[in-house]
Design an enzyme around this catalytic site. Structure first.
Site, PDB file in Angstrom:
ATOM      1  CG  HIS A  89      -2.004   0.997   1.166  1.00  0.00           C
ATOM      2  ND1 HIS A  89      -1.799   2.339   1.408  1.00  0.00           N
ATOM      3  CD2 HIS A  89      -3.312   0.875   0.855  1.00  0.00           C
ATOM      4  CE1 HIS A  89      -2.948   2.992   1.254  1.00  0.00           C
ATOM      5  NE2 HIS A  89      -3.886   2.129   0.920  1.00  0.00           N
ATOM      6  CD  GLU A 138      -5.821   2.506  -2.780  1.00  0.00           C
ATOM      7  OE1 GLU A 138      -6.757   1.933  -2.263  1.00  0.00           O
ATOM      8  OE2 GLU A 138      -4.960   3.134  -2.122  1.00  0.00           O
TER       9      GLU A 138
HETATM   10  O1  G3P Z   1      -6.819   1.150   0.614  1.00  0.00           O
HETATM   11  C1  G3P Z   1      -7.808   2.037   0.223  1.00  0.00           C
HETATM   12  C2  G3P Z   1      -7.482   3.417   0.600  1.00  0.00           C
HETATM   13  O2  G3P Z   1      -6.132   3.760   0.435  1.00  0.00           O
HETATM   14  C3  G3P Z   1      -8.383   4.402  -0.084  1.00  0.00           C
HETATM   15  O3  G3P Z   1      -8.491   5.476   0.778  1.00  0.00           O
HETATM   16  O4  G3P Z   1      -9.603   7.330   1.833  1.00  0.00           O
HETATM   17  O5  G3P Z   1      -9.211   7.355  -0.632  1.00  0.00           O
HETATM   18  O6  G3P Z   1     -10.922   5.824   0.320  1.00  0.00           O
HETATM   19  P1  G3P Z   1      -9.629   6.581   0.556  1.00  0.00           P
END
Ligand code: G3P
Length: 220
Positions: A89, A138
């Site tokens: 992550h 992400e």
């Molecule tokens: O692992 C998921 C997370 O990093 C996403 O965070 O706060 O953007 O939903 P958020």
């Protein structure tokens, strides 16, 4: 499927992790969408004892039994009932790529499921070579955003990620700023099988309402 990352938010820590997991379980039962609480290692055993949901943790280390102060052993995670782990992550990177390779391999040895995160298409390609259970795209700059999501800002990249992951035979998860049924629907249409979310659910005034809204994105 929806991975709810509790991070170290106060609303997802200690007894609140148990309460939040209860809400996740209610919504999962009600909607029949698979929802996975991804909790802090320190809360995992208590949460597992309180729920029928599959529980994951946010990191594990590439170690075996021995002198590894402060590290987390994959086999001990399995023993307490943890079913899967996040790896790589953007908020918890390994010191180097070799450690990630070893962590995935250690998890495979003990039958712990893995989700390897990637911050770019290049990293996603490398992550696929490790053959984790899932990969996730992400973009770090959108994590925690309450106004813009990966689905609205980067649909072309998600579509490319979907092609690459399909070729690699590993299901794709997307995350960062996911906050609505439209975000979920769009992500699925572009080729993801699910989303990873934190802020929209964990920090919500009404987590149940937010989560139910996200599950609506799975309806045809
Ligand atoms: O692992 C998921 C997370 O990093 C996403 O965070 O706060 O953007 O939903 P958020």
């Amino acid at each position: 499927m929806i991975f709810v990352n509790f991070k170290t938010y106060e609303q997802g820590s200690g007894s609140k992790a148990v309460e939040l997991t209860r809400i996740l379980e209610e919504v999962a039962l009600q909607t029949q969408v698979k929802i996975i609480p991804v909790v802090q290692i320190i809360d995992a055993e208590t949460v597992i004892g309180s729920t029928k949901l599959e529980v994951w943790i946010q990191h594990v280390d590439p170690v075996t039994y021995g002198a590894n102060t402060g590290w987390t052993l994959p086999e001990e995670a399995v023993k307490v009932g943890i079913r899967g782990v996040f790896l790589n992550h953007s908020e918890h990177k390994f010191a180097n790529w070799e450690d990630l390779v070893k962590a995935v391999s250690r998890c495979r040895e003990v039958e712990l499921k893995t989700l390897v995160f990637a911050s770019s298409l290049e990293e996603l390609k490398k992550a696929l070579e490790l053959k984790p259970t899932y990969v996730a795209y992400e973009p770090p700059e959108l994590i925690g955003s309450t106004s813009i999501s990966v689905a609205t800002a980067q649909p072309e990249i998600i579509a490319k990620a979907a092609v690459i992951t399909k070729e690699g035979g590993i299901p794709l998860i997307v995350g960062a700023g996911i906050a609505s049924r439209e975000d979920v629907k769009k992500s699925l249409e572009l080729g993801a099988v699910g989303v990873a979310v934190a802020t929209d659910v964990v920090k919500a005034v009404d987590p149940k309402r937010e989560l139910i809204d996200l599950t609506e994105g799975f309806k045809g």
